[in-house]
Design an enzyme around this catalytic site. Structure first.
Site, short mmCIF file in Angstrom:
data_model
loop_
_atom_site.label_atom_id
_atom_site.label_comp_id
_atom_site.label_asym_id
_atom_site.label_seq_id
_atom_site.Cartn_x
_atom_site.Cartn_y
_atom_site.Cartn_z
N CYS A 205 -5.36 5.25 2.66
CA CYS A 205 -5.00 4.48 3.47
C CYS A 205 -3.69 3.57 3.44
O CYS A 205 -3.59 3.11 4.20
CB CYS A 205 -5.92 3.82 4.76
SG CYS A 205 -6.95 5.14 5.21
N CYS A 369 5.15 0.29 -7.12
CA CYS A 369 4.33 -0.17 -5.61
C CYS A 369 3.49 -0.51 -5.27
O CYS A 369 2.86 -1.66 -6.07
CB CYS A 369 4.30 2.13 -5.18
SG CYS A 369 2.99 2.66 -5.97
#
Length: 414
Positions: A205, A369
């Site tokens: 998520c 990231c």
């Protein structure tokens, strides 16, 4: 009428009725008492039930709220995380004043405020192969709102060995899934997913995002399934997988059957634990275990503290490399690693090394990231381009989350 309703599913109630209801309980649960299918006997089963909820996050928030409101006597909560600001978009059990607190503590406070008649047992630990069986054994039913495959396999195995049902839910982006697993009476999670999907195929998520309202929809269904199982009413989602698309606002149902040829579960693990082989879903903190970065990824990772030392050496002129941030612009505005160069992930995936700017050419490259998933994909794409070069390409294990945790805890998570 209550007996007929219970017989309709062919599954007896999970829990024996508890003591007679007090006047306070009769008043509080009067709407349940009015339902012939539940009635006083069903409510006494609820007050006598012990239900364990895995996760006090997106799915856990509505599940816990509704279980407490329904009068489930003892509610256990397993979660080792703390409340962060980014949780509040969907984890409505927590508030701004709870940020920084353990989720189990925050959730327990909220449940007691809602219904002081229920008992809350906190398990502020990460579920693992050593503790899962002991924790699960103390409950009649488990609701699994975990956000990773490793924990789902742990819960499935522990429930199978304990002989108790598991209500399972999953959410990502705009889609949710719900089912009931029960070894011996129907399929388990391993029948739905005998092995985890290929690494990197399903983002978390955190990487893929989730509609804030979706956990409420799926979590409410999970709580309803729990009440049905405890009281023995209705038709539970045993052998049925319910799929919801919030964008299209549609529902579908698929059948799930147990594999009669599958060897039985003999131990609890976060991998494949059947008697026919070792685990293949060993959980790791790094992106190699979750990002699809390929077999060479483990040797192409940089730990957060190592990166901090590299940046110090670069600032002193004794090292040269390019730190490439493949996240979105809005993410960089929240928190960034000093000295990183922004490069669009799509450009890297499309053009490979040609997408790197001039300052990232001819030097070693470290990609990063948020948590390692996207940089792992970029790493896989760039590795062939770097195969015949002196320069290396690696990526940050755990991404910005690891950087904040291990190097710069004063910075916000997101």
């Amino acid at each position: 009428m209550s007996v007929d309703a219970q017989a309709s599913s062919g599954i007896p109630p999970l829990v024996e009725p508890g003591p007679e209801l007090t006047v306070e309980e009769i008043e509080r649960y009067s709407r349940h008492l009015t339902l012939a299918q539940v009635g006083e006997t069903g409510q006494r089963r609820l007050t006598n039930a012990r239900v364990l909820v895995i996760g006090a996050g997106g799915l856990g928030a509505p599940v816990l709220h509704y279980l407490a409101a329904a009068g489930v006597g003892t509610i256990g909560i397993v979660d080792d995380d703390r409340v962060s600001v980014s949780n509040l978009q969907r984890q409505v059990l927590h508030g701004v004043e709870d940020v920084g607190d353990l989720k189990t503590e925050s959730a327990a406070r909220a449940l007691v405020r809602l219904n002081p008649l229920v008992a809350v047992q906190q398990h502020p630990v990460r579920l693992n192969a050593q503790n899962a069986r002991d924790i699960v054994a103390g409950y009649d039913l488990v609701l699994d709102g975990a956000d990773n495959f490793g924990t789902r396999y742990l819960v499935s195995d522990a429930c199978a060995l304990a002989g108790i049902p598991c209500v399972w839910g999953s959410i990502l982006r705009f889609e949710g899934r719900v089912s009931v697993f029960w070894s011996g009476r129907g399929p388990t999670y391993r029948d739905l997913h005998p092995e985890p999907p290929p690494a990197g195929e399903v983002p978390s998520c955190a990487e893929g995002g989730v509609l804030g309202m979706l956990p409420g929809t799926i979590g409410s269904i999970m709580a309803a399934e729990a009440v049905k199982l405890v009281t023995g009413i209705g038709e539970p989602l045993l052998g049925r997988l319910l799929l919801h698309d919030a964008l299209a606002m549609t529902w579908r149902e698929l059948r799930v059957v147990a594999d009669p040829a599958a060897p039985p579960v003999t131990e609890v693990s976060d991998g494949v634990t059947r008697a026919d082989g070792p685990g293949v879903c060993e959980r790791g903190s790094g992106a190699a275990a979750q990002s699809g970065a390929g077999p060479d990824a483990a040797g192409a990772m940089v730990e957060a503290r190592e990166l901090a030392e590299m940046l110090d050496r670069r600032a002193a002129g004794s090292a040269e490399f390019a730190l490439v941030d493949v996240r979105e612009e809005w993410e960089r505005r929240l928190v960034s690693i000093p000295g990183a160069i922004p490069v669009a992930l799509d450009a890297l995936l499309d053009r490979g090394i040609e997408a790197l700017p001039a300052e990232a050419r001819g030097v070693p490259v470290v990609l990063h990231c948020k948590s390692g998933g996207r940089s792992g994909r970029a790493l896989t794409r760039l590795q062939p381009d770097f195969a015949n070069r002196e320069e290396t390409v690696r990526h940050l294990d755990g991404g910005v989350l690891a950087w904040v945790r291990d190097v710069a805890p004063h910075l916000p998570e997101y």
